[in-house]
Motif scaffolding. Sequence first.
Motif, PDB file in Angstrom:
ATOM      1  N   VAL A  49       0.862  -1.185   0.000  1.00 54.86           N
ATOM      2  CA  VAL A  49       0.000   0.000   0.000  1.00 54.86           C
ATOM      3  C   VAL A  49       0.897   1.234   0.000  1.00 54.86           C
ATOM      4  CG1 VAL A  49      -1.737   1.310   1.292  1.00 54.86           C
ATOM      5  CG2 VAL A  49      -1.852  -1.195   1.226  1.00 54.86           C
TER       6      VAL A  49
ATOM      7  N   ASP B 183      -1.156  11.607   4.006  1.00 54.77           N
ATOM      8  CA  ASP B 183      -1.656  10.576   4.920  1.00 54.77           C
ATOM      9  C   ASP B 183      -1.403  10.947   6.373  1.00 54.77           C
ATOM     10  OD1 ASP B 183      -3.002   8.454   3.675  1.00 54.77           O
ATOM     11  OD2 ASP B 183      -1.133   7.522   3.004  1.00 54.77           O
TER      12      ASP B 183
ATOM     13  N   THR C   8      -5.974   7.706   7.921  1.00 54.60           N
ATOM     14  CA  THR C   8      -6.232   7.489   6.499  1.00 54.60           C
ATOM     15  C   THR C   8      -5.381   6.345   5.956  1.00 54.60           C
ATOM     16  OG1 THR C   8      -4.587   9.174   5.864  1.00 54.60           O
ATOM     17  CG2 THR C   8      -6.885   9.895   6.124  1.00 54.60           C
TER      18      THR C   8
ATOM     19  N   GLU D 165      -6.829   2.979   7.194  1.00 54.28           N
ATOM     20  CA  GLU D 165      -8.065   2.603   6.504  1.00 54.28           C
ATOM     21  C   GLU D 165      -7.771   2.011   5.134  1.00 54.28           C
ATOM     22  OE1 GLU D 165     -11.230   2.362   7.579  1.00 54.28           O
ATOM     23  OE2 GLU D 165     -10.270   2.755   9.502  1.00 54.28           O
ATOM     24  N   ARG D 166      -6.801   2.578   4.399  1.00 54.57           N
ATOM     25  CA  ARG D 166      -6.456   2.022   3.093  1.00 54.57           C
ATOM     26  C   ARG D 166      -5.780   0.666   3.233  1.00 54.57           C
ATOM     27  NH1 ARG D 166      -3.939   6.447   2.018  1.00 54.57           N
ATOM     28  NH2 ARG D 166      -2.116   5.396   1.136  1.00 54.57           N
TER      29      ARG D 166
ATOM     30  N   SER E  82      -6.959  -3.416   1.644  1.00 51.02           N
ATOM     31  CA  SER E  82      -6.082  -4.390   0.991  1.00 51.02           C
ATOM     32  C   SER E  82      -5.889  -5.630   1.867  1.00 51.02           C
ATOM     33  CB  SER E  82      -4.727  -3.752   0.685  1.00 51.02           C
ATOM     34  OG  SER E  82      -4.857  -2.693  -0.238  1.00 51.02           O
TER      35      SER E  82
END
Length: 214
Positions: free
Chosen positions: A167, A173, A177, A180-181, A185
């Motif tokens: 990621v 960021d 944030t 969460e990403r 994944s």
Amino acid sequence: MPSIPPQNQAQTPARLVVLVSGAGTNLQALIDATNNPDFGARIIAVGADRDGIEGLDRAERHGIDTFVLPVSDFPDRVDWDIALADQVAEHAPDLVVLAGFMKLTGPAFLALFGGRTVNTHPALSPSFPGMHGPRDALEYGVKVTGATLFVVDAGVDTGPIVAQVVVPVLPDDDESTLHERIKLSERQMLVDWVGRMAREGYTLDGRTITFGDS
């Protein structure tokens, strides 16, 4: 050399026990995946270390057996670990999935399910182990981080690696944030590779995992 055999159409699906501590979003992803018979696994029980959580509610809404073992109900962590191992063993799982389970399993549990328990970590192991992988990655200034699926051992996020997903760290960021990403994944990785472990079977030799009937 721990292993589980490959599944085929003549066999019943692999049996999963999932352990949770919170909202159970990874659990929900696994529930959704196991609704497809081609996934090769079914969730036979969901356990938790505390009551009143959404993860348990998710399981109950789907008719999955649940159990709760708070650490505070036992004299010490050793007794809790023994009870957890016994409770999970009652369901005879092929694979145990720690899906946001915020307790370390101990010797009694690993004696029964070592090599057959997987967990995820929101960083690219062996970097940034522990509770704050996304925060530590940001503080270190890495340009990419990610998530790791690993076979649980006696250490903290140190077990043999099953899969990893990368990621990127974006310029704006913050910890929230980025985390969460990573979770998005991480969730897909968990579903994809637990399914593969169930369908193909695997053998674990040291830190090497081999898929299929070897």
